[in-house]
Design a protein around this motif. Sequence first.
Motif, PDB file in Angstrom:
ATOM      1  N   LEU A 131       0.870  -1.045  -0.268  1.00 23.71           N
ATOM      2  CA  LEU A 131       0.211   0.203   0.444  1.00 23.71           C
ATOM      3  C   LEU A 131       1.278   1.350   0.109  1.00 23.71           C
ATOM      4  N   LEU A 132       2.170   0.797   0.707  1.00 26.23           N
ATOM      5  CA  LEU A 132       3.259   2.427   0.673  1.00 26.23           C
ATOM      6  C   LEU A 132       3.888   2.506  -0.224  1.00 26.23           C
ATOM      7  N   GLY A 133       3.851   1.901  -1.241  1.00 30.48           N
ATOM      8  CA  GLY A 133       4.391   1.991  -2.551  1.00 30.48           C
ATOM      9  C   GLY A 133       3.533   3.012  -3.404  1.00 30.48           C
ATOM     10  N   MET A 134       2.144   1.555  -3.183  1.00 33.79           N
ATOM     11  CA  MET A 134       0.988   2.487  -4.464  1.00 33.79           C
ATOM     12  C   MET A 134       0.773   3.965  -3.814  1.00 33.79           C
ATOM     13  N   VAL A 135       0.939   4.410  -2.791  1.00 31.17           N
ATOM     14  CA  VAL A 135       0.448   5.828  -2.680  1.00 31.17           C
ATOM     15  C   VAL A 135       1.607   6.514  -2.573  1.00 31.17           C
ATOM     16  N   ASP A 136       2.685   6.057  -2.424  1.00 31.46           N
ATOM     17  CA  ASP A 136       3.528   7.327  -2.264  1.00 31.46           C
ATOM     18  C   ASP A 136       4.661   7.022  -2.747  1.00 31.46           C
ATOM     19  N   ALA A 137       5.619   6.204  -2.171  1.00 28.48           N
ATOM     20  CA  ALA A 137       6.881   6.064  -2.874  1.00 28.48           C
ATOM     21  C   ALA A 137       7.265   5.459  -4.652  1.00 28.48           C
ATOM     22  N   SER A 138       6.277   4.685  -4.863  1.00 30.73           N
ATOM     23  CA  SER A 138       6.417   4.851  -6.038  1.00 30.73           C
ATOM     24  C   SER A 138       6.244   5.351  -6.945  1.00 30.73           C
ATOM     25  N   VAL A 139       4.955   6.731  -6.714  1.00 33.13           N
ATOM     26  CA  VAL A 139       4.715   8.000  -7.607  1.00 33.13           C
ATOM     27  C   VAL A 139       5.591   8.408  -7.284  1.00 33.13           C
ATOM     28  N   GLY A 140       5.691   9.730  -8.362  1.00 30.82           N
ATOM     29  CA  GLY A 140       5.983  10.989  -8.099  1.00 30.82           C
ATOM     30  C   GLY A 140       8.108  11.310  -8.692  1.00 30.82           C
ATOM     31  N   SER A 183      -1.184   5.247   6.899  1.00 29.91           N
ATOM     32  CA  SER A 183      -0.605   7.155   7.304  1.00 29.91           C
ATOM     33  C   SER A 183       0.014   7.446   6.004  1.00 29.91           C
ATOM     34  N   GLU A 184       0.597   7.109   5.289  1.00 34.29           N
ATOM     35  CA  GLU A 184       0.433   8.542   4.312  1.00 34.29           C
ATOM     36  C   GLU A 184      -0.516   8.691   3.582  1.00 34.29           C
ATOM     37  N   MET A 185      -1.872   8.002   3.219  1.00 33.42           N
ATOM     38  CA  MET A 185      -3.209   8.006   2.805  1.00 33.42           C
ATOM     39  C   MET A 185      -3.722   9.680   3.953  1.00 33.42           C
ATOM     40  N   LEU A 186      -3.413   8.957   4.797  1.00 38.81           N
ATOM     41  CA  LEU A 186      -3.856   9.743   6.148  1.00 38.81           C
ATOM     42  C   LEU A 186      -3.590  11.057   6.283  1.00 38.81           C
ATOM     43  N   LYS A 187      -1.765  10.954   5.335  1.00 43.80           N
ATOM     44  CA  LYS A 187      -1.402  12.481   5.482  1.00 43.80           C
ATOM     45  C   LYS A 187      -1.625  13.282   4.144  1.00 43.80           C
ATOM     46  N   HIS A 188      -1.752  12.266   3.379  1.00 47.19           N
ATOM     47  CA  HIS A 188      -2.390  13.412   1.897  1.00 47.19           C
ATOM     48  C   HIS A 188      -4.033  13.997   2.181  1.00 47.19           C
ATOM     49  N   GLY A 189      -4.956  13.396   2.849  1.00 45.08           N
ATOM     50  CA  GLY A 189      -5.913  14.338   3.265  1.00 45.08           C
ATOM     51  C   GLY A 189      -5.563  15.256   4.419  1.00 45.08           C
ATOM     52  N   LEU A 190      -4.562  15.178   4.999  1.00 45.11           N
ATOM     53  CA  LEU A 190      -4.010  16.267   6.205  1.00 45.11           C
ATOM     54  C   LEU A 190      -3.662  17.435   5.973  1.00 45.11           C
ATOM     55  N   VAL A 266       4.603   4.272  10.370  1.00 41.03           N
ATOM     56  CA  VAL A 266       4.741   4.327  12.137  1.00 41.03           C
ATOM     57  C   VAL A 266       5.010   5.544  12.846  1.00 41.03           C
ATOM     58  N   ALA A 267       6.278   5.821  11.719  1.00 38.45           N
ATOM     59  CA  ALA A 267       6.991   6.370  12.296  1.00 38.45           C
ATOM     60  C   ALA A 267       6.683   7.410  11.614  1.00 38.45           C
ATOM     61  N   VAL A 268       6.039   7.523   9.903  1.00 40.07           N
ATOM     62  CA  VAL A 268       5.402   9.071   9.554  1.00 40.07           C
ATOM     63  C   VAL A 268       4.508   9.281  10.902  1.00 40.07           C
ATOM     64  N   ALA A 269       3.407   8.453  11.303  1.00 38.07           N
ATOM     65  CA  ALA A 269       2.265   8.244  11.846  1.00 38.07           C
ATOM     66  C   ALA A 269       2.836   9.374  13.271  1.00 38.07           C
ATOM     67  N   MET A 270       3.640   9.132  14.041  1.00 38.50           N
ATOM     68  CA  MET A 270       4.338   9.648  14.965  1.00 38.50           C
ATOM     69  C   MET A 270       4.592  11.042  15.006  1.00 38.50           C
ATOM     70  N   GLY A 271       5.757  11.024  13.583  1.00 39.02           N
ATOM     71  CA  GLY A 271       5.617  12.441  13.250  1.00 39.02           C
ATOM     72  C   GLY A 271       4.824  13.591  13.217  1.00 39.02           C
TER      73      GLY A 271
END
Length: 360
Positions: A131-140, A183-190, A266-271
């Motif tokens: 999921l992390l790869g799909m919504v963040d790492a591989s995009v951009g 957590s990266e998806m929640l970040k996109h919303g935030l 998880v680290a990003v959620a804490m951050g």
Amino acid sequence: MFFYDEKKKKKNNIFFNEEGYKILENYLLHKVDSIKNTFILVDKNTYQHCLPLLFSYLKILEISNIIKIESGEKEKNIYTCIKIWKNLEELRANRNSLIINLGGGVITDIGGFVASVFKRGIRFINIPTTLLGMVDASVGSKTGVNLEKIKNEIGSFHFPEILIIDHNFLSTLPDREFISGKSEMLKHGLISDENFWVDLKKDLSNKNDNKWKNFIHKSILIKNKIVEKDPFEKGLRKILNFGHTIGHALESYFMDFKNKKLLHGVAVAMGMVYESWISYKINGLPMKHYEEIKFVLSNLYNIHKISSLELEVEKILSIIEHDKKNDRNKINFSLLRKIGICSYNCHVPNLLIKDCFSNI
Ligand code: GLY
């Protein structure tokens, strides 16, 4: 009939499921001089769980070369790249070769970087399986490896020819990896879409539900829109780093502790919790927004308390001082103004960073 669009190449050529495989097949038949010149980069997990699925969609890939590495963040370093470059050399890869990265963020980051400098740059395709790869790492187009404990310190911007998002890979993903990706998806919303944050925070559906396909689609669109406006992170794209200044530092710091290693999400959620507190203190984020963010993220993730040891805070601060966003020795953050709106290039004094650890 699906066509690979050469003009769109420098943006993100993102395709979903079947359409993606049809585009890839078309690409392999018309743009690559020989499939034997195609290299699929996998790790031990994706070799076992994802490669058979890929072959079942695209039989022609069975004659391509497989390069297999160990799995995990510890492999994301220049020594792994050297092994892959040697492998490519032995297998007679040339400037017309193509690398297909099949895996999570570690594979797409390493594979993209390997491709970006091999013989001064060869083409690559990303097929993220997490999921992390799909919504963040591989995009951009960001590619790279860690320099010892400094995350993504060595890297390049190199666009994939095609990015294929296939939700079916998610069924091979352990739940903890799935929650980490969320957590990266929640970040996109935030940072840019309050409605998306609201939908996602109250969602309890299963990862195989159709609803999730829409969430993933939406999340990729949010990120891609930001990347298209600022592909090389001169300004706006920095908002995607919300939660990452402290998150990356925590991830690096806990790398040394056998039983405390943090998954990236998880680290990003804490951050995000710590950086929301800083946003409340100096960037106008309303107190009730900070409390909502802390409540939602603490329910999903185990937000460690860092404050107990002063020494730990000092070490974390010294890692933050290496962050790529810093400018003229000033520590720069991306901070929320409200849920759905984020600022970048915000200077945060060291004292406030230390305070956030004892106030949460
Ligand atoms: N992961 C942050 C970015 O791609 O810019």
